[in-house]
Design an enzyme around this catalytic site. Sequence first.
Site, PDB file in Angstrom:
ATOM      1  N   ASP A 145       0.841  -1.202   0.000  1.00 47.26           N
ATOM      2  CA  ASP A 145       0.000   0.000   0.000  1.00 47.26           C
ATOM      3  C   ASP A 145       0.878   1.254   0.000  1.00 47.26           C
ATOM      4  O   ASP A 145       2.079   1.179  -0.229  1.00 47.26           O
ATOM      5  CB  ASP A 145      -0.968  -0.011   1.186  1.00 47.26           C
ATOM      6  CG  ASP A 145      -0.242  -0.119   2.522  1.00 47.26           C
ATOM      7  OD1 ASP A 145       1.007  -0.043   2.544  1.00 47.26           O
ATOM      8  OD2 ASP A 145      -0.925  -0.282   3.546  1.00 47.26           O
ATOM      9  N   ASP A 146       0.286   2.396   0.249  1.00 43.18           N
ATOM     10  CA  ASP A 146       1.044   3.641   0.163  1.00 43.18           C
ATOM     11  C   ASP A 146       1.669   4.027   1.496  1.00 43.18           C
ATOM     12  O   ASP A 146       1.646   5.181   1.911  1.00 43.18           O
ATOM     13  CB  ASP A 146       0.134   4.761  -0.351  1.00 43.18           C
ATOM     14  CG  ASP A 146      -0.263   4.513  -1.796  1.00 43.18           C
ATOM     15  OD1 ASP A 146       0.571   3.940  -2.530  1.00 43.18           O
ATOM     16  OD2 ASP A 146      -1.382   4.857  -2.180  1.00 43.18           O
TER      17      ASP A 146
END
Length: 708
Positions: A572-573
């Site tokens: 994910d980020d």
Amino acid sequence: LVVATALSAGLVLPRAASPSAGLVRPAHAATHRAAVVAEAAAVVASEVVTPSEFPAGNLRSLAEYDEMYARSVADPSAFWADIADSFHWERRFDEVVDANFDSTKGKVFSSWFSGGTTNLCYNALDRHVAAGKGDQVAFYHESNEEGEELPAWTYAQALAEVQRLANALRGAGVKKGDRVTLFMPMVPQLALAMLACARIGAVHTVVFGGFSAEALASRIEDAASRVVITADGVMRGKKLVGLYEIADKAAGLVRGLEVETQIVLQRLPPDVSGVSLKPGRDVWWGDATAAADPECKVEWVGAEDPLFILYTSGSTGKPKGVLHSTGGYMVYAATTTKYVFDLQPGDVYFCTADCGWITGHSYVTYGPLLNGASQLVFEGVPSYPDAGRLWRMVDKYTIAQLYTAPTAIRALMREGTGPLQGTSRSSLKLLGSVGEPINPEAWRWYYEEVGGSRCPIVDTWWQTETGGVMIVPLPIQGASMKPGCAMRPFFGVQPAVINEQGEEKEGACEGLLAIKAAWPSTIRDVFGDYERYQQTYFPIPGFYLTGEPPRRGGDGCRRDEDGHYWITGRVDDVINVSGHRIGTAEVESAVVLHPNVAEAAVVGYPHPVKGEGIYIYVTLNEGVHESDELRKALVMQCRSEIGAFAAPDVVHWAPSLPKTRSGKIMRRILRKIAASGKEVTADELGDTSTLADPPVVDQLIASHGIWL
Ligand code: WT7
């Protein structure tokens, strides 16, 4: 620019002097990822390593692990009740576990040992003193200055100090359930302050001492703490960290409530700290405890009453207050400590983590003390006065278990084996790793050079939200390990590998890591935002997910033919910088605050020491020109909004950012360019057909990042 992580994490060495903030891309940055991948592929071939000597310990064989694990998932209630009964319960629990991970069947929750009342502080201190272990050392305290001897804390002394401090907190009006914010250096008193909160049923929220006043203020505000415990400051390496100054500034920034009391530990000589307290609000720790009653009655709390809140970054929005409760956390932190580190009487244990992070909560304060262990607390940095400091401490205190992070290992590995010479490290029994995937090269160095191929490497995968170690190669005599592999689930943990649709995969496979049943220290809530809790961690019926939407999952994972788990890194980020989670959105928000910035996008890129570095793409407003001043201002902006450890490593002036037609920034492309620069190939960029304006990518590749 000095890399601030060394200071903040206390784990890494300052980076070797880089060519002056230049346009040169260090050769290692481009090749690092390729090297890591190739290296990993080489060992995936099923290299197994068996340490030459490891004594029979708390687990006698793999067969015993298998038997216990099977029991822990077949009948969790019986398994955990047996263990829980070795703690003090003022009132024994009625029910071991009740939980729901399926939001389509009602609210998600996890409840352990309900009906029971207990107290963490009582179990960590009073219980051992009552058993005649009052004279045993709880904490050795190693100063930043090598050679400066500081007093150790026995269990009895720790208990005495905690009782006085707890009374001082009560005197400041703190009651059960109230939040107290701790902003302190990594000294034994930080652990004592946590225990003082626990003793009176107050909820501690520790904010790591590397955070800025703005970041501290927003956490005080979110937790609504009226009382803060801080210190004048601390020396970390050659640097003075002025904690009081930051806390004082934060108190002024807090909106909607007032910081009424600050208890300030004196750690520096007054002429160094220069601190003058604010009358009416501030009191020195020493004065407050001297004036307090020496005896403090324990507040018995419910097993599901909250113990602490710890803020952690996600890929979106503001940091989340991860909430853990009392009974389950106690049992799980203690049990994992016992088996993961194989604690034995007489061992001296050393975890280099700061209590500002979950590792310090579970494996400095709670786990070791619940087990009655002796441990070392080190307030300095491993690189000061030189890269041999850690190894000399291992010998000085005869450390049996050393628990540190891959970023520290890589930083020390760069110094070669010279600093190891002259130290024997013969007391070491096992070596632990935490915070990010450990690359095989670092694993090898740790195993061979530091541990002399004698000690198991315990590569612990877990998260702030899980409260304790979840997947781990448990140290067992004769058991083999695979470098870089987290191996097996801990007791009661049921991992699942799922696809993006949330379907569970079987056998050898790759996908997202999820957990399909409650364990005792499951995250209970996001403080003040139950909705966010349920949506973030339980978007797929029946599973706890390791990251957040829209990606549905934070950690990628591979299960091999033997059923062993390999954690492949965040999908994910979230960037993992030196084992610290930093949300790209947080850094972006800090950068766009600058009036000259039109837009910013932040991604991680492979960094040889930190694991990942922070790479920012910045688009400036019309008419504004790129300059060194502006670049420095943006770095400062990140430091002041978040903290020194969030300072970018690379600034890339971007003419514009690649976006989809719906306006979504295509981070995938930005990550590739950050990792490979001009050498990036069309293949690597993947599908670019959804780009609104394809030439943007060529412009980006033609321009370049500036390594700071
Ligand atoms: C994230 C959690 C766990 C305490 C320190 C960090 C990464 C952690 C490992 C490991 C691969 C790891 C994951 C995880 N991570 N340990 N042994 N191997 N990755 O706690 O700040 O909550 O971060 O750290 O990505 O999700 P945290």
